[in-house]
Scaffold this motif. Structure first.
Motif, PDB file in Angstrom:
ATOM      1  N   VAL A 196       0.849  -1.186   0.000  1.00 43.28           N
ATOM      2  CA  VAL A 196       0.000   0.000   0.000  1.00 43.28           C
ATOM      3  C   VAL A 196       0.882   1.233   0.000  1.00 43.28           C
ATOM      4  CG1 VAL A 196      -0.180   0.058   2.519  1.00 43.28           C
ATOM      5  CG2 VAL A 196      -1.990   1.092   1.113  1.00 43.28           C
ATOM      6  N   GLN A 197       0.382   2.301  -0.570  1.00 44.17           N
ATOM      7  CA  GLN A 197       1.133   3.554  -0.560  1.00 44.17           C
ATOM      8  C   GLN A 197       0.994   4.256   0.789  1.00 44.17           C
ATOM      9  OE1 GLN A 197      -0.271   5.819  -3.948  1.00 44.17           O
ATOM     10  NE2 GLN A 197       1.392   5.030  -5.211  1.00 44.17           N
ATOM     11  N   ALA A 198       1.981   5.060   1.101  1.00 44.62           N
ATOM     12  CA  ALA A 198       1.923   5.847   2.335  1.00 44.62           C
ATOM     13  C   ALA A 198       0.640   6.667   2.368  1.00 44.62           C
ATOM     14  CB  ALA A 198       3.143   6.757   2.423  1.00 44.62           C
TER      15      ALA A 198
ATOM     16  N   GLN B  19       7.341  -7.234  13.092  1.00 41.24           N
ATOM     17  CA  GLN B  19       8.796  -7.351  13.072  1.00 41.24           C
ATOM     18  C   GLN B  19       9.313  -6.919  11.711  1.00 41.24           C
ATOM     19  OE1 GLN B  19      10.308 -11.267  14.040  1.00 41.24           O
ATOM     20  NE2 GLN B  19      12.291 -10.421  14.628  1.00 41.24           N
ATOM     21  N   ALA B  20      10.113  -5.875  11.722  1.00 45.37           N
ATOM     22  CA  ALA B  20      10.769  -5.401  10.514  1.00 45.37           C
ATOM     23  C   ALA B  20      12.137  -6.068  10.404  1.00 45.37           C
ATOM     24  CB  ALA B  20      10.916  -3.885  10.557  1.00 45.37           C
ATOM     25  N   PRO B  21      12.684  -6.145   9.204  1.00 43.30           N
ATOM     26  CA  PRO B  21      14.007  -6.779   9.033  1.00 43.30           C
ATOM     27  C   PRO B  21      15.061  -6.168   9.946  1.00 43.30           C
ATOM     28  CG  PRO B  21      12.993  -6.387   6.905  1.00 43.30           C
ATOM     29  CD  PRO B  21      12.124  -5.701   7.913  1.00 43.30           C
ATOM     30  N   GLY B  22      15.805  -7.021  10.626  1.00 44.32           N
ATOM     31  CA  GLY B  22      16.882  -6.545  11.477  1.00 44.32           C
ATOM     32  C   GLY B  22      16.451  -5.977  12.809  1.00 44.32           C
TER      33      GLY B  22
ATOM     34  N   THR C  59       6.150  -0.773   7.670  1.00 42.33           N
ATOM     35  CA  THR C  59       6.503  -1.962   6.907  1.00 42.33           C
ATOM     36  C   THR C  59       7.105  -3.022   7.815  1.00 42.33           C
ATOM     37  OG1 THR C  59       6.869  -0.720   4.860  1.00 42.33           O
ATOM     38  CG2 THR C  59       7.974  -2.851   5.067  1.00 42.33           C
ATOM     39  N   ALA C  60       6.508  -4.202   7.809  1.00 41.57           N
ATOM     40  CA  ALA C  60       6.945  -5.287   8.686  1.00 41.57           C
ATOM     41  C   ALA C  60       6.096  -6.521   8.412  1.00 41.57           C
ATOM     42  CB  ALA C  60       6.788  -4.886  10.151  1.00 41.57           C
TER      43      ALA C  60
ATOM     44  N   THR D 114       3.704  -3.969   3.457  1.00 40.42           N
ATOM     45  CA  THR D 114       4.719  -3.113   2.867  1.00 40.42           C
ATOM     46  C   THR D 114       4.082  -1.778   2.501  1.00 40.42           C
ATOM     47  OG1 THR D 114       5.891  -5.032   1.967  1.00 40.42           O
ATOM     48  CG2 THR D 114       6.441  -2.871   1.052  1.00 40.42           C
ATOM     49  N   VAL D 115       4.652  -0.707   3.022  1.00 36.72           N
ATOM     50  CA  VAL D 115       4.143   0.632   2.752  1.00 36.72           C
ATOM     51  C   VAL D 115       5.188   1.377   1.945  1.00 36.72           C
ATOM     52  CG1 VAL D 115       3.192   2.734   3.734  1.00 36.72           C
ATOM     53  CG2 VAL D 115       2.910   0.562   4.948  1.00 36.72           C
ATOM     54  N   SER D 116       4.812   1.752   0.744  1.00 36.06           N
ATOM     55  CA  SER D 116       5.741   2.462  -0.129  1.00 36.06           C
ATOM     56  C   SER D 116       5.609   3.966   0.064  1.00 36.06           C
ATOM     57  CB  SER D 116       5.481   2.092  -1.586  1.00 36.06           C
ATOM     58  OG  SER D 116       4.188   2.504  -1.971  1.00 36.06           O
TER      59      SER D 116
END
Length: 122
Positions: free
Chosen positions: A11-13, A38-41, A90-91, A119-121
């Motif tokens: 989805v867009q911001a 949980q986001a990467p890292g 995003t996570a 995922t938020v672009s």
């Protein structure tokens, strides 16, 4: 109890998504439920929790005013409505269930569902 989350996507911001979590078992209303991400890292973090009857909701500071958690015990479902999404949202989002309240700082959660990617672009 077994949990299955779904509803993630791209989805867009500024947009919105609604996540849902379906639970198996006839004792769903005995459990507090909630959402983590949980986001990467990064470590898995609390997002929102809700009491067994749905009366009380708990939110991370990052979710207050934008996200809303709800549940329908007749359908064994818990939802997370996410509005005004930001790229930092995003996570992978996970639903959870526990016999104790699910709030910020909780560890040792009893049950986890498989995650759903959000995922938020920008």
């Amino acid at each position: 109890v077994q949990l299955q989350a779904f509803g993630g996507g791209l989805v867009q911001a500024g947009g919105y998504l609604r996540l849902s979590c379906a639970a198996s078992g006839r004792t769903f209303d005995r459990y507090f439920t909630g959402w983590f991400r949980q986001a990467p890292g990064t470590e898995r973090e609390f997002v929102a929790g809700i009491s067994r009857g749905g009366t009380y909701q708990y939110y991370a500071d990052s979710a207050k005013g934008r996200f809303a958690i709800s549940r329908d015990n007749t359908k064994n479902m818990v939802d997370l409505q996410m509005n005004s999404l930001k790229p930092e949202d995003t996570a992978v989002y996970y639903c959870a269930a526990d016999t104790d309240p699910i709030q910020k700082g909780r560890t040792g959660i009893d049950y986890w569902g498989k995650g759903t990617q959000v995922t938020v672009s920008s």
